[in-house]
Each structure stands twice: as structure tokens, then as C-alpha cells.
Design a protein around this motif. Sequence first.
Motif, PDB file in Angstrom:
ATOM      1  N   MET A 118     -41.845  41.179 -74.791  1.00 25.18           N
ATOM      2  CA  MET A 118     -41.987  41.775 -76.118  1.00 25.18           C
ATOM      3  C   MET A 118     -41.671  40.749 -77.192  1.00 25.18           C
ATOM      4  SD  MET A 118     -40.079  45.160 -77.670  1.00 25.18           S
ATOM      5  CE  MET A 118     -38.478  44.363 -77.725  1.00 25.18           C
ATOM      6  N   LYS A 119     -42.496  40.683 -78.221  1.00 27.19           N
ATOM      7  CA  LYS A 119     -42.273  39.737 -79.298  1.00 27.19           C
ATOM      8  C   LYS A 119     -41.178  40.257 -80.224  1.00 27.19           C
ATOM      9  CE  LYS A 119     -47.062  38.144 -79.391  1.00 27.19           C
ATOM     10  NZ  LYS A 119     -48.298  38.043 -80.221  1.00 27.19           N
ATOM     11  N   PRO A 120     -40.223  39.382 -80.608  1.00 29.34           N
ATOM     12  CA  PRO A 120     -39.216  39.819 -81.574  1.00 29.34           C
ATOM     13  C   PRO A 120     -39.833  39.947 -82.957  1.00 29.34           C
ATOM     14  CG  PRO A 120     -38.964  37.483 -81.094  1.00 29.34           C
ATOM     15  CD  PRO A 120     -40.034  37.997 -80.168  1.00 29.34           C
ATOM     16  N   GLU A 121     -39.304  40.833 -83.752  1.00 21.72           N
ATOM     17  CA  GLU A 121     -39.819  41.021 -85.116  1.00 21.72           C
ATOM     18  C   GLU A 121     -38.667  41.418 -86.035  1.00 21.72           C
ATOM     19  OE1 GLU A 121     -42.886  40.501 -87.627  1.00 21.72           O
ATOM     20  OE2 GLU A 121     -43.120  40.496 -85.458  1.00 21.72           O
ATOM     21  N   PRO A 122     -38.479  40.696 -87.137  1.00 23.24           N
ATOM     22  CA  PRO A 122     -37.434  41.099 -88.073  1.00 23.24           C
ATOM     23  C   PRO A 122     -37.682  42.510 -88.601  1.00 23.24           C
ATOM     24  CG  PRO A 122     -38.286  38.912 -88.590  1.00 23.24           C
ATOM     25  CD  PRO A 122     -39.211  39.516 -87.570  1.00 23.24           C
ATOM     26  N   ASN A 123     -36.603  43.188 -88.891  1.00 21.42           N
ATOM     27  CA  ASN A 123     -36.713  44.552 -89.408  1.00 21.42           C
ATOM     28  C   ASN A 123     -35.775  44.707 -90.601  1.00 21.42           C
ATOM     29  OD1 ASN A 123     -37.358  47.248 -89.677  1.00 21.42           O
ATOM     30  ND2 ASN A 123     -35.824  47.927 -88.193  1.00 21.42           N
ATOM     31  N   ARG A 124     -36.079  43.906 -91.653  1.00 21.14           N
ATOM     32  CA  ARG A 124     -35.260  43.941 -92.848  1.00 21.14           C
ATOM     33  C   ARG A 124     -36.173  43.847 -94.059  1.00 21.14           C
ATOM     34  NH1 ARG A 124     -32.921  41.454 -88.911  1.00 21.14           N
ATOM     35  NH2 ARG A 124     -33.831  39.425 -89.327  1.00 21.14           N
ATOM     36  N   SER A 125     -35.608  44.070 -95.238  1.00 15.23           N
ATOM     37  CA  SER A 125     -36.440  44.115 -96.442  1.00 15.23           C
ATOM     38  C   SER A 125     -36.643  42.737 -97.060  1.00 15.23           C
ATOM     39  CB  SER A 125     -35.783  45.046 -97.470  1.00 15.23           C
ATOM     40  OG  SER A 125     -34.457  44.630 -97.755  1.00 15.23           O
ATOM     41  N   MET A 126     -36.711  41.702 -96.224  1.00 18.08           N
ATOM     42  CA  MET A 126     -37.064  40.383 -96.712  1.00 18.08           C
ATOM     43  C   MET A 126     -38.586  40.295 -96.754  1.00 18.08           C
ATOM     44  SD  MET A 126     -34.005  38.920 -96.931  1.00 18.08           S
ATOM     45  CE  MET A 126     -34.107  37.138 -96.772  1.00 18.08           C
ATOM     46  N   GLU A 127     -39.117  39.609 -97.759  1.00 20.07           N
ATOM     47  CA  GLU A 127     -40.556  39.617 -97.962  1.00 20.07           C
ATOM     48  C   GLU A 127     -41.248  38.333 -97.520  1.00 20.07           C
ATOM     49  OE1 GLU A 127     -42.523  42.016 -98.992  1.00 20.07           O
ATOM     50  OE2 GLU A 127     -40.947  43.479 -99.322  1.00 20.07           O
TER      51      GLU A 127
ATOM     52  N   HIS B  82     -22.563  29.925 -83.508  1.00 19.62           N
ATOM     53  CA  HIS B  82     -23.344  28.743 -83.122  1.00 19.62           C
ATOM     54  C   HIS B  82     -23.191  28.399 -81.631  1.00 19.62           C
ATOM     55  CE1 HIS B  82     -24.492  27.460 -87.250  1.00 19.62           C
ATOM     56  NE2 HIS B  82     -23.397  28.126 -87.574  1.00 19.62           N
ATOM     57  N   SER B  83     -22.846  29.375 -80.801  1.00 16.70           N
ATOM     58  CA  SER B  83     -22.554  29.083 -79.393  1.00 16.70           C
ATOM     59  C   SER B  83     -23.796  28.836 -78.557  1.00 16.70           C
ATOM     60  CB  SER B  83     -21.739  30.231 -78.789  1.00 16.70           C
ATOM     61  OG  SER B  83     -22.443  31.463 -78.912  1.00 16.70           O
ATOM     62  N   PHE B  84     -24.951  29.360 -78.952  1.00 18.93           N
ATOM     63  CA  PHE B  84     -26.206  29.142 -78.225  1.00 18.93           C
ATOM     64  C   PHE B  84     -27.236  28.595 -79.207  1.00 18.93           C
ATOM     65  CE2 PHE B  84     -24.054  32.421 -75.807  1.00 18.93           C
ATOM     66  CZ  PHE B  84     -24.284  32.059 -74.486  1.00 18.93           C
ATOM     67  N   LYS B  85     -28.092  27.690 -78.715  1.00 23.30           N
ATOM     68  CA  LYS B  85     -29.164  27.177 -79.560  1.00 23.30           C
ATOM     69  C   LYS B  85     -30.475  27.141 -78.781  1.00 23.30           C
ATOM     70  CE  LYS B  85     -26.850  26.877 -83.260  1.00 23.30           C
ATOM     71  NZ  LYS B  85     -26.345  25.684 -83.909  1.00 23.30           N
ATOM     72  N   TYR B  86     -31.354  28.084 -79.113  1.00 24.37           N
ATOM     73  CA  TYR B  86     -32.732  28.118 -78.644  1.00 24.37           C
ATOM     74  C   TYR B  86     -33.619  27.529 -79.742  1.00 24.37           C
ATOM     75  CZ  TYR B  86     -31.304  31.705 -75.152  1.00 24.37           C
ATOM     76  OH  TYR B  86     -30.724  32.401 -74.125  1.00 24.37           O
ATOM     77  N   TRP B  87     -34.907  27.367 -79.434  1.00 24.92           N
ATOM     78  CA  TRP B  87     -35.903  27.124 -80.470  1.00 24.92           C
ATOM     79  C   TRP B  87     -36.644  28.431 -80.717  1.00 24.92           C
ATOM     80  CZ3 TRP B  87     -39.213  22.307 -81.579  1.00 24.92           C
ATOM     81  CH2 TRP B  87     -38.387  21.193 -81.803  1.00 24.92           C
ATOM     82  N   GLY B  88     -36.333  29.105 -81.832  1.00 26.36           N
ATOM     83  CA  GLY B  88     -37.140  30.237 -82.253  1.00 26.36           C
ATOM     84  C   GLY B  88     -38.506  29.758 -82.704  1.00 26.36           C
ATOM     85  N   HIS B  89     -39.449  30.677 -82.834  1.00 23.19           N
ATOM     86  CA  HIS B  89     -40.837  30.276 -83.100  1.00 23.19           C
ATOM     87  C   HIS B  89     -41.531  31.335 -83.950  1.00 23.19           C
ATOM     88  CE1 HIS B  89     -45.007  29.048 -81.245  1.00 23.19           C
ATOM     89  NE2 HIS B  89     -44.874  28.652 -82.493  1.00 23.19           N
ATOM     90  N   ALA B  90     -42.082  30.900 -85.076  1.00 25.39           N
ATOM     91  CA  ALA B  90     -42.895  31.769 -85.924  1.00 25.39           C
ATOM     92  C   ALA B  90     -44.173  31.031 -86.300  1.00 25.39           C
ATOM     93  CB  ALA B  90     -42.129  32.167 -87.181  1.00 25.39           C
TER      94      ALA B  90
ATOM     95  N   ALA C 172     -38.918  32.810 -77.770  1.00 27.31           N
ATOM     96  CA  ALA C 172     -38.343  31.483 -77.950  1.00 27.31           C
ATOM     97  C   ALA C 172     -39.202  30.428 -77.247  1.00 27.31           C
ATOM     98  CB  ALA C 172     -36.928  31.444 -77.407  1.00 27.31           C
ATOM     99  N   ALA C 173     -39.466  29.327 -77.943  1.00 32.43           N
ATOM    100  CA  ALA C 173     -40.279  28.256 -77.365  1.00 32.43           C
ATOM    101  C   ALA C 173     -39.493  27.431 -76.368  1.00 32.43           C
ATOM    102  CB  ALA C 173     -40.813  27.361 -78.491  1.00 32.43           C
ATOM    103  N   LEU C 174     -38.206  27.218 -76.633  1.00 36.93           N
ATOM    104  CA  LEU C 174     -37.342  26.432 -75.748  1.00 36.93           C
ATOM    105  C   LEU C 174     -36.044  27.192 -75.520  1.00 36.93           C
ATOM    106  CD1 LEU C 174     -37.711  22.901 -77.416  1.00 36.93           C
ATOM    107  CD2 LEU C 174     -38.952  23.760 -75.414  1.00 36.93           C
ATOM    108  N   GLN C 175     -35.599  27.227 -74.285  1.00 36.88           N
ATOM    109  CA  GLN C 175     -34.349  27.883 -73.944  1.00 36.88           C
ATOM    110  C   GLN C 175     -33.420  26.895 -73.247  1.00 36.88           C
ATOM    111  OE1 GLN C 175     -34.695  31.761 -72.059  1.00 36.88           O
ATOM    112  NE2 GLN C 175     -36.821  31.957 -72.725  1.00 36.88           N
ATOM    113  N   PRO C 176     -32.117  26.955 -73.491  1.00 36.77           N
ATOM    114  CA  PRO C 176     -31.164  25.997 -72.909  1.00 36.77           C
ATOM    115  C   PRO C 176     -30.793  26.354 -71.472  1.00 36.77           C
ATOM    116  CG  PRO C 176     -30.006  27.520 -74.340  1.00 36.77           C
ATOM    117  CD  PRO C 176     -31.461  27.874 -74.442  1.00 36.77           C
ATOM    118  N   VAL C 177     -31.703  26.067 -70.529  1.00 34.66           N
ATOM    119  CA  VAL C 177     -31.507  26.491 -69.144  1.00 34.66           C
ATOM    120  C   VAL C 177     -31.567  25.332 -68.149  1.00 34.66           C
ATOM    121  CG1 VAL C 177     -32.360  28.836 -69.564  1.00 34.66           C
ATOM    122  CG2 VAL C 177     -33.977  27.025 -68.945  1.00 34.66           C
TER     123      VAL C 177
END
Length: 457
Positions: free
Chosen positions: A1-10, A46-54, A67-72
Motif C-alpha cells: 500500500m502506498k503511504p499518503e499524507p492525511n493533513r491539511s498541507m497543500e 532520528h533513530s531510523f533513516k529510510y529514503w522516502g519517495h515522492a 520507501a526507495a531504500l531501507q536500512p537492512v
Amino acid sequence: MKPEPNRSMEYHVLPPKGLLNDPNGLIYYKGLYHVFFQWNPHGTDHSFKYWGHATSSDLVTYEYHEAALQPVDWFDKNGCYSGSAIEHDGKLYLFYTGNVKSEEGERTSYQCLAVSEDGMSFKKLGPVTRHPEGYTQHMRDPKVMRGEDGVFYMILGAQRDDLTGDTVAYRSEDLLSWEFMGSIMSVREKLGYMWECPDILKLKGKDVFVFSPQGLEPEGYRFNNIFQTGYYMGCFQGGRFHWDGQPFEELDRGFEFYAPQTFVDEKGRTILFGWMGTMPSEMENAMPTVKEGWVHHLSLPREVSTAGGKLVQVPVEELRSLRHEKKEYSGRNIGFEIPHRAYELGIRLEGNVETFDLLYRNEIKIRFEAVGRRFIVERTNWATSLRETRSVTLDGNLKSIEIYTEETSMEIFINSGEEVFSLRYFAKEDDRKVSMEIEGAGSGIEAVSYRLESGRE
């Protein structure tokens, strides 16, 4: 499932949930703008750092992906840290820093590569460089570019063994095998203990070296944030930056701006995104959005150029498509209420301006004083409830201001982008008042406002 923000940012890039920091891998690839970013999907620390992608087709609305890159992997198990993207032979190459920590807390950094043929799925190829002598393991944030000689160059933020900041370069013929070249600086000014997120902008008539030094002490109006971002003018050639000798100049005079990255799009524009989130930990922990499960977002995309020996930044023209409900105002004292918290306000000042004051939602105060040409922005620190300011001395008189605001952020462009202030703020929900006042013989204000709305369902 693709993540999607759910806030009133435009119109800002923000985390679907959790924490966002540095923009990464900015590129126009196969008909889309790709914006990667440092992302912790598991919490607001800041304990985990993935590469998010939009991705976006217009720099206005964004689709969020897995996420495009995961720390695995062994070479990035404690974080896929910041980096950049480049297209070569139709493929998308992502370069990033793999962060590894031992049980004793010792850090090892690896400069790593991942490759994609579609811009969505990435195959990690692991580390591609050797760590050089004379530098600590604080080496990160690879920016890769092709030089005029056809050779690929990688520049990296670094810390010398003497605990001073630097930026180093590697060279490659194929993006796979890299040769260490040393510091990019022909003359190196001592600026703090670490230089992060280096970037080279090849602009008309001038090259600009942008980086984010840590450890600078405040100097009057300068260097008042926890970490800084700024630039040198000069010429980058053959893996070396020949500095003009002009002082390090801050890129953004506001409160939170940090770690910017640029790319050149299909129109030939150099576009910049920054992170609106660097702050002391007590402020980060007190961010009101933590209760909603997210913190921080990126700046507006800005087109950058040079003029008068300075870097100039303006919002990309695509943002004009957000404009609705145009209203115009004029006079020496102006007051009105904004209809929507996503808002654009353009101001032109006429005549002999002695002072100009703007109050936005009883929270943000903007003031210009012709004596000393001082431009001041004031807000409330949400962790301490104390008022705080950032200031700059303009090169000339104040002529224009363009302001973009959203629910919790503001970006202020002064004199057609000669100076920029970025900041987060938190006003009362029901306070929408704006007032402006000008003093000076024959002076006046001409203003135009727009409600901003993407039209996205």
C-alpha cells in the motif's frame, strides 16, 4: 500500500507519517520529478533513516510511494543517509551514505550505490569507495555530477582528523569505480567541525558551492541557528573548487532551513529544495505536530540564479497554478482576514519607506527599518513561549515581499529573492488577521493576495 499524507498541507513535500529531514536524490527522470527524502516511518525521532519517495508531474501535487531504500543490509543497517541521483544510460543511479554503528557506538560510513531502470524499484550494489586517510568516519551525503570533461565527480561532506570541516572529491569514468582526489578547496577557510550536504551549482557565469557547516558561533545577525547553510562563489573544475574569496554567505536567513539540494530539470532550470526542520532537540520534541505523528517538511521548490554576486531564490512558476480568489489592497494602513491558511501575499512598497510593519495572525511580525536597512522577522518559540528574531541587512531599500504560508510554515522572499526567510510557526486556529503599516513621505503599500489550493481531492 502506498503511504499518503492525511493533513491539511497543500503544496509542501512532507512525511506520510513520522519524521522527514534532508531532501535526497532530486532529479527529473522519465517524465517525473523525483523527490527522495530522509524518512523515519516508525516515529518522530532520528533513530531510523529510510529514503522516502515522492513524485510529481508539476512540482505542485505529489504522489507518495513506498520507501526507495531501507536500512537492512550490512553496509547501511543503521541508516540509509543522504545522497543524490544521476541518470546514466537510461538508468537512475542513487548514491547515499550507509551508516553502521558497532555495539560500542563506533561509526563506520560507506558511500553506496543503488540502481533502477524504472525509477521505482532499486537494486543495491553496496559500497563503491574506500575511506581516505586523514578523515574521521564523519563522511557522508554524496553529490554526484558529470563534469565538463565528461568525468563523473562525487563530492562528500567530511571531517578531518583535526576535527575541522571539509569537502572531498572522488572521480569516476563509469559510476562504479572511484578514485580519491582529496579536498575540493584550493584554499580552505576554517568553518566549524563538520561540513554536510555539499552541492555544486553550475549557473550562468558563476559556480556556487553550497554546504551546511556545523559548529559556527553566532556573529551578530549571522549564524543564529543550531546549524547553518550557506555558499561560496567561484569555479568548480577538475574536482577542485576555486573560491572567489567572498565570505561564506547564509542561504536562508530564517529559523529552520538546512541541507538543501539542487537539480537541473528538463527546462534547464536549477531547482532547490531544502529541509525546514533543523532545530534543537527540545524544540523538535515540543513540536505540536508530534501529537499528530509527524514532524518537518521540505521547503517550496525554488528556482535559483545569481545576481549582483549573490544567490537569488524565487518560488517556481508552477506554484502560480495554486492561486484562487485574488484580492487587492492599497494604502498606508491595511487590515484584513485571510480566508484560508494556505495563502500567498505579494507586497510592493512605494515612495520613501522609513519603516514597514506586518503582523500575521498575531504571531509573525515582520519589520523593516530604512535606517540600517534592517529586515526583521519575529515569532514565538513553541518550546519556551519566548519571542525570538532573525535579521538581515539588505543591500538596498525594501521594495517587495512575497510570502507563502501553510498551516504551520512561512517562506518570505524579499526584493525578488535577494534574501529569503523560512520558518515554522503555530498560531491560534481562529486568528486569521493580517495588518500592514508604512511610514515615510509619499510612501504606500500595494498588496495582492490569493488563497492557495491544489485542487487535489
